[in-house]
Design a protein around this motif. Structure first.
Motif, PDB file in Angstrom:
ATOM      1  N   THR A  34       0.813  -1.218   0.000  1.00 22.36           N
ATOM      2  CA  THR A  34       0.000   0.000   0.000  1.00 22.36           C
ATOM      3  C   THR A  34       0.841   1.261   0.000  1.00 22.36           C
ATOM      4  N   GLY A  35       2.137   1.113   0.225  1.00 22.57           N
ATOM      5  CA  GLY A  35       3.007   2.286   0.255  1.00 22.57           C
ATOM      6  C   GLY A  35       2.872   3.123   1.509  1.00 22.57           C
ATOM      7  N   SER A  36       2.472   2.507   2.621  1.00 27.72           N
ATOM      8  CA  SER A  36       2.278   3.233   3.874  1.00 27.72           C
ATOM      9  C   SER A  36       3.497   3.089   4.773  1.00 27.72           C
ATOM     10  N   GLN A  37       4.199   4.188   5.017  1.00 29.89           N
ATOM     11  CA  GLN A  37       5.331   4.197   5.927  1.00 29.89           C
ATOM     12  C   GLN A  37       4.892   3.929   7.360  1.00 29.89           C
ATOM     13  N   ALA A  38       3.727   4.450   7.730  1.00 32.67           N
ATOM     14  CA  ALA A  38       3.223   4.256   9.090  1.00 32.67           C
ATOM     15  C   ALA A  38       2.930   2.787   9.354  1.00 32.67           C
ATOM     16  N   LEU A  39       2.353   2.097   8.381  1.00 33.72           N
ATOM     17  CA  LEU A  39       2.040   0.684   8.550  1.00 33.72           C
ATOM     18  C   LEU A  39       3.313  -0.161   8.605  1.00 33.72           C
ATOM     19  N   LEU A  40       4.317   0.202   7.826  1.00 35.60           N
ATOM     20  CA  LEU A  40       5.604  -0.479   7.908  1.00 35.60           C
ATOM     21  C   LEU A  40       6.240  -0.285   9.283  1.00 35.60           C
ATOM     22  N   ALA A  41       6.150   0.936   9.798  1.00 38.40           N
ATOM     23  CA  ALA A  41       6.693   1.197  11.133  1.00 38.40           C
ATOM     24  C   ALA A  41       5.959   0.377  12.184  1.00 38.40           C
ATOM     25  N   ASP A  42       4.647   0.254  12.033  1.00 39.11           N
ATOM     26  CA  ASP A  42       3.863  -0.543  12.971  1.00 39.11           C
ATOM     27  C   ASP A  42       4.236  -2.014  12.873  1.00 39.11           C
ATOM     28  N   ALA A  43       4.613  -2.465  11.671  1.00 33.44           N
ATOM     29  CA  ALA A  43       5.070  -3.842  11.509  1.00 33.44           C
ATOM     30  C   ALA A  43       6.350  -4.078  12.302  1.00 33.44           C
ATOM     31  N   ALA A 104      11.705   7.797   8.677  1.00 34.68           N
ATOM     32  CA  ALA A 104      10.566   8.687   8.435  1.00 34.68           C
ATOM     33  C   ALA A 104      11.042  10.093   8.060  1.00 34.68           C
ATOM     34  N   VAL A 105      12.090  10.568   8.733  1.00 30.30           N
ATOM     35  CA  VAL A 105      12.622  11.897   8.426  1.00 30.30           C
ATOM     36  C   VAL A 105      13.218  11.923   7.023  1.00 30.30           C
ATOM     37  N   ARG A 106      13.944  10.890   6.666  1.00 30.06           N
ATOM     38  CA  ARG A 106      14.527  10.831   5.324  1.00 30.06           C
ATOM     39  C   ARG A 106      13.449  10.787   4.252  1.00 30.06           C
ATOM     40  N   PHE A 107      12.414  10.001   4.519  1.00 30.23           N
ATOM     41  CA  PHE A 107      11.317   9.890   3.554  1.00 30.23           C
ATOM     42  C   PHE A 107      10.648  11.251   3.364  1.00 30.23           C
ATOM     43  N   THR A 108      10.503  11.975   4.456  1.00 29.15           N
ATOM     44  CA  THR A 108       9.901  13.308   4.367  1.00 29.15           C
ATOM     45  C   THR A 108      10.817  14.277   3.631  1.00 29.15           C
ATOM     46  N   ALA A 109      12.106  14.201   3.913  1.00 27.53           N
ATOM     47  CA  ALA A 109      13.064  15.104   3.271  1.00 27.53           C
ATOM     48  C   ALA A 109      13.148  14.865   1.762  1.00 27.53           C
ATOM     49  N   ASP A 110      12.976  13.619   1.343  1.00 25.89           N
ATOM     50  CA  ASP A 110      13.021  13.301  -0.085  1.00 25.89           C
ATOM     51  C   ASP A 110      11.779  13.784  -0.821  1.00 25.89           C
ATOM     52  N   GLY A 111      10.722  14.093  -0.054  1.00 21.80           N
ATOM     53  CA  GLY A 111       9.494  14.569  -0.666  1.00 21.80           C
ATOM     54  C   GLY A 111       8.504  13.441  -0.900  1.00 21.80           C
ATOM     55  N   VAL A 112       7.346  13.512  -0.264  1.00 17.61           N
ATOM     56  CA  VAL A 112       6.319  12.487  -0.420  1.00 17.61           C
ATOM     57  C   VAL A 112       5.538  12.784  -1.699  1.00 17.61           C
ATOM     58  N   VAL A 113       5.528  11.832  -2.619  1.00 14.52           N
ATOM     59  CA  VAL A 113       4.886  12.081  -3.914  1.00 14.52           C
ATOM     60  C   VAL A 113       3.612  11.271  -4.107  1.00 14.52           C
ATOM     61  N   GLU A 114       3.413  10.234  -3.315  1.00 18.70           N
ATOM     62  CA  GLU A 114       2.238   9.394  -3.476  1.00 18.70           C
ATOM     63  C   GLU A 114       1.565   9.149  -2.135  1.00 18.70           C
ATOM     64  N   LEU A 170       0.012  14.737   2.561  1.00 19.30           N
ATOM     65  CA  LEU A 170       0.718  13.483   2.337  1.00 19.30           C
ATOM     66  C   LEU A 170       1.731  13.198   3.444  1.00 19.30           C
ATOM     67  N   TYR A 171       2.150  14.223   4.161  1.00 16.99           N
ATOM     68  CA  TYR A 171       3.142  14.037   5.216  1.00 16.99           C
ATOM     69  C   TYR A 171       2.532  13.431   6.479  1.00 16.99           C
ATOM     70  N   GLY A 172       1.220  13.227   6.488  1.00 21.62           N
ATOM     71  CA  GLY A 172       0.591  12.592   7.645  1.00 21.62           C
ATOM     72  C   GLY A 172       1.084  11.174   7.862  1.00 21.62           C
ATOM     73  N   ASP A 173       1.367  10.454   6.764  1.00 21.64           N
ATOM     74  CA  ASP A 173       1.820   9.062   6.880  1.00 21.64           C
ATOM     75  C   ASP A 173       3.221   8.964   7.487  1.00 21.64           C
ATOM     76  N   PRO A 174       4.234   9.658   6.968  1.00 16.35           N
ATOM     77  CA  PRO A 174       5.546   9.585   7.622  1.00 16.35           C
ATOM     78  C   PRO A 174       5.553  10.188   9.021  1.00 16.35           C
ATOM     79  N   ALA A 175       4.665  11.160   9.272  1.00 15.68           N
ATOM     80  CA  ALA A 175       4.577  11.718  10.629  1.00 15.68           C
ATOM     81  C   ALA A 175       4.101  10.652  11.607  1.00 15.68           C
ATOM     82  N   ALA A 176       3.125   9.848  11.187  1.00 13.64           N
ATOM     83  CA  ALA A 176       2.654   8.754  12.036  1.00 13.64           C
ATOM     84  C   ALA A 176       3.753   7.718  12.240  1.00 13.64           C
TER      85      ALA A 176
END
Length: 304
Positions: A34-43, A104-114, A170-176
């Motif tokens: 699904t491309g969810s960083q938050a769900l990966l972190a929860d995993a 999460a910080v790196r993902f945000t710095a690279d720019g969330v596109v999806e 879109l930054y809500g996901d890496p923030a979570a």
């Protein structure tokens, strides 16, 4: 006292181990697709739960074998080995939490596109429901609910940003994901600090129920202690206590006293992982232990 504390109560069995392993795989696979960083972190958080429960189970099994088979002069060595093992697991939790935050910080710095796929918002509550129904863990239900709520909120905000074409959402996901990593790192730090305190001789051996009871009894508003139980969960300790308060105060004031008791114990004894405080009205006969004058008009106020 209504019941005596049970030290050494088991914290997790094979059911919890297999459950956390399955949840880690479910969340990890869903987060990837699904491309969810938050769900990966929860995993990763579920994976750390697996490691923690495994450490607890190994420690308990060693304690059982130690009591049955080991001579007295080897028991100290076995306990030292258990402490070292649990300290390694705690350090692992701390490192994993920090790595999640960095990612999460790196993902945000690279720019969330999806935005994440909407299916992520189904997996999060489904995983929480499975855990609560089939292998709930005492003392962790509230934390599990809060983390799941944060992940669900983050994925929803990011998904909504994709639907409304609002990149900022879109930054809500890496923030979570960052919030989940912070929670994992904090738990690792608490357990590491508690393990170090125990290895130095300031753990449960010195912080027995008498000391816990004394700390609770000294709190303003506590008239008596109805019951207090403390049990080891691997290398940390959980406490459940029932306090009696003046029946003339309001329910809100009673809850406030309970909150202060919980916070005091968590700060006073760093190796405590969870404290549950129940409140009952004191029924020890008149006069109650308070400064209340029954001849005066009743004004609800905290004790002392």
């Amino acid at each position: 006292m209504q019941k005596q504390g049970t030290i050494g109560q088991p914290s997790a069995g094979g059911k919890s181990l297999w459950g956390n392993a399955g949840l880690a795989l479910l969340k990890g696979g869903a987060g990837w697709f699904t491309g969810s960083q938050a769900l990966l972190a929860d995993a990763f958080r579920s994976a750390t739960d697996l490691a923690r429960d495994y450490a607890s189970a190994v420690s308990q099994q060693r304690q059982i074998r130690q009591e049955q088979r080991r001579p007295a002069d080897l028991k100290g060595r076995q306990a030292g080995g258990d402490q070292a093992f649990t300290l390694v697991i705690s350090l692992l939790l701390l490192i994993v939490g920090i790595e999640i935050c960095i990612s999460a910080v790196r993902f945000t710095a690279d720019g969330v596109v999806e935005a994440p796929h909407w299916a992520a918002m189904i997996v999060v509550p489904a995983a929480w429901l499975i855990k609560m129904l089939f292998f709930p863990e005492k003392g962790r239900a509230a934390a599990e609910m809060y983390v799941s709520a944060v992940v669900l909120l983050g994925t929803f905000i990011a998904w909504l940003g994709g639907q409304l074409d609002m990149p900022i959402l879109l930054y809500g996901d890496p923030a979570a994901a960052f919030a989940v990593g912070t929670a994992v790192a904090w738990n690792g730090y608490r357990q590491l600090a508690g393990g170090l305190a125990t290895s130095k001789g300031s753990g449960l051996a010195k912080t027995d129920e008498a000391e816990l009871s004394a700390a609770v009894q000294r709190m303003d508003g506590v008239i008596a202690i109805g019951s207090l139980s403390a049990w080891e969960q691997g290398h940390y300790v959980a406490v459940e206590v029932t306090i009696s308060v003046n029946p003339r105060i309001t329910v809100q004031e009673g809850h406030e006293i309970a909150r202060r008791v919980r916070e005091h114990l968590l700060k006073r004894f760093i190796h405590l992982s969870e404290v549950q405080v129940h409140v009952d009205p004191y029924d020890g006969g008149y006069p109650y232990k308070s400064n209340h004058d029954p001849n005066e008009e009743h004004i609800p106020t905290l004790l002392q």
